[in-house]
Design an enzyme around this catalytic site. Sequence first.
Site, mmCIF file in Angstrom:
data_model
loop_
_atom_site.group_PDB
_atom_site.id
_atom_site.type_symbol
_atom_site.label_atom_id
_atom_site.label_comp_id
_atom_site.label_asym_id
_atom_site.label_seq_id
_atom_site.Cartn_x
_atom_site.Cartn_y
_atom_site.Cartn_z
ATOM 1 N N GLU A 1 10.392 4.013 -8.039
ATOM 2 C CA GLU A 1 9.102 4.330 -7.410
ATOM 3 C C GLU A 1 9.304 5.487 -6.449
ATOM 4 O O GLU A 1 10.268 5.484 -5.677
ATOM 5 C CB GLU A 1 8.546 3.150 -6.607
ATOM 6 C CG GLU A 1 7.921 2.073 -7.420
ATOM 7 C CD GLU A 1 7.238 1.021 -6.549
ATOM 8 O OE1 GLU A 1 6.655 1.360 -5.494
ATOM 9 O OE2 GLU A 1 7.310 -0.161 -6.938
HETATM 10 C C1 BG6 Z 1 5.535 -0.214 -3.198
HETATM 11 C C2 BG6 Z 1 5.091 -1.194 -4.206
HETATM 12 O O1 BG6 Z 1 5.564 -0.923 -2.027
HETATM 13 O O2 BG6 Z 1 4.769 0.884 -2.875
HETATM 14 C C3 BG6 Z 1 3.888 -0.783 -5.020
HETATM 15 O O3 BG6 Z 1 6.123 -1.660 -5.028
HETATM 16 C C4 BG6 Z 1 2.964 0.017 -4.144
HETATM 17 O O4 BG6 Z 1 3.319 -1.933 -5.558
HETATM 18 C C5 BG6 Z 1 3.679 1.261 -3.683
HETATM 19 O O5 BG6 Z 1 1.765 0.306 -4.756
HETATM 20 C C6 BG6 Z 1 2.858 2.263 -2.915
HETATM 21 O O6 BG6 Z 1 2.185 1.653 -1.866
HETATM 22 P P1 BG6 Z 1 0.613 1.756 -1.716
HETATM 23 O O7 BG6 Z 1 0.261 0.851 -0.642
HETATM 24 O O8 BG6 Z 1 0.321 3.181 -1.416
HETATM 25 O O9 BG6 Z 1 0.053 1.336 -3.035
#
Ligand code: BG6
Length: 476
Positions: free
Chosen positions: A374
């Site tokens: 991510e």
């Molecule tokens: C991470 C998660 O914490 O960050 C995701 O694994 C999440 O599920 C991502 O969507 C981004 O955070 P946000 O709050 O901008 O969606």
Amino acid sequence: MADVKFPEGFLWGGAIAANQSEGAHLAGGKGLTTVDMIPYGENRMPIKLGLRNSVELDQTEYYPSHQAIDFYHRYKEDIAMLAEMGFKVFRMSIAWSRIFPNGDEETPNQAGIDFYRSIFEECKKYDIEPLVTLCHFDVPMHLVNEYGSWRNRKMISFFERYARTCFEAFDGLVKYWLTFNEINILLASPFSGAGLMFQEGENKDQIKYQAAHHELVASALVTKIAHEINPNNQVGCMLAGGNFYPYSCKPEDVFTAMQKDRENLFFIDVQSRGYYPSYAQKVFNDKNVVLDIHEEDHEILKHTVDFISFSYYASRCASADMNEGNTSEANVVKSIKNPHLPASDWGWVIDPQGLRITMNTLYDRYQKPLFLVENGLGAKDVIEANGEINDNYRIDYLREHVEAMKDAIGDGIPLMGYTPWGCIDLVAASTGEMSKRYGFIYVDRDDLGNGTLNRMRKKSFYWYKKVIASNGECLD
Ligand code: BG6
């Protein structure tokens, strides 16, 4: 330094999660999960953070997960677009409550199995390797209400049954697995992270660390099972990453930053090394935590992960006198504002070099391949009069982070792949907004659920397609 290249076979792709994309929250026999109880608006945070001691659906609230971006019905169209970008890997999650609607049944729900099988077959059609998270912020609500979720040791066997079912049902279709998404987030966001709610007067730390122990044992147990079912299976842990920098070179600040890093790395220390780190006992003593650890747990924990996956959005910053007044949150982790770094519209600092630093820390510590699963910029997008979405800010952010990954590879770090977050716009986990967009693909839906759900290619779509085609050489 010689020109650094991404390795052959590098897994370029993108990531989503069931709870933020599928919608169809009761279709095909699915049961309610924690995220289905988290509304948009002012009641979101108190529920998400576990500040309520019970939750029920309220007809006056809007729940973004109930429809999300309707990936449940549109996955063929969506996967075709990901394939058009040249994806080699697609990170997604299975909703536990599609496979076991209540979580404690003896036999799985065939409709849930069929749904995911069909997704994986669709991926296979395009030679896209699925990377599957077993639990991404969604515990079946029945397990929360009946057993208190992960505070209860019984969860280990419910999770074991669920994971085994998935490994067997999708054997040959999926080989890359992650057990718990951002496992460390349960400390900051116990309800969304692990289905935890608290009663008046309870020692929250005791419950959180006991729940963490159960998750760690469950994670190790299913890692073992995955390997037994198919030795080709590769299982990773998943850290919400981003190093803490000391706010100054004052030794007290440096020590605090180290402790804050340990709060997060504690989980990965166990999952990667197979035993509790030496500093853990002092943390437990300080917090009045006494863990119930069964004799066999030590043996089970020895089944360590094959690779270390992590998210990286931002670095963090700590000082010895950080407090409620001088901290803010990015991804629910409290941090002092770093005056040297710009920030997104949501206050998440932008720090590509922090990615290189984080990767070096993780590899120095664990010596296992890394997988960045991510990363990305949450931003508002504008559709111009000619229908284009020129998201140059997102391209800039991603380019700088790809360059940082390259630098880290040059530092000698094996990196398996890169799956930027929300490759197709989806519901933000923190705020529940749709307008906090990460995608290469725009989804027509607003924060209150209005919109056609139509998909559109952004400028970053074409940019990323070139990045993948050139194996990270062409970043213009
Ligand atoms: C991470 C998660 O914490 O960050 C995701 O694994 C999440 O599920 C991502 O969507 C981004 O955070 P946000 O709050 O901008 O969606």
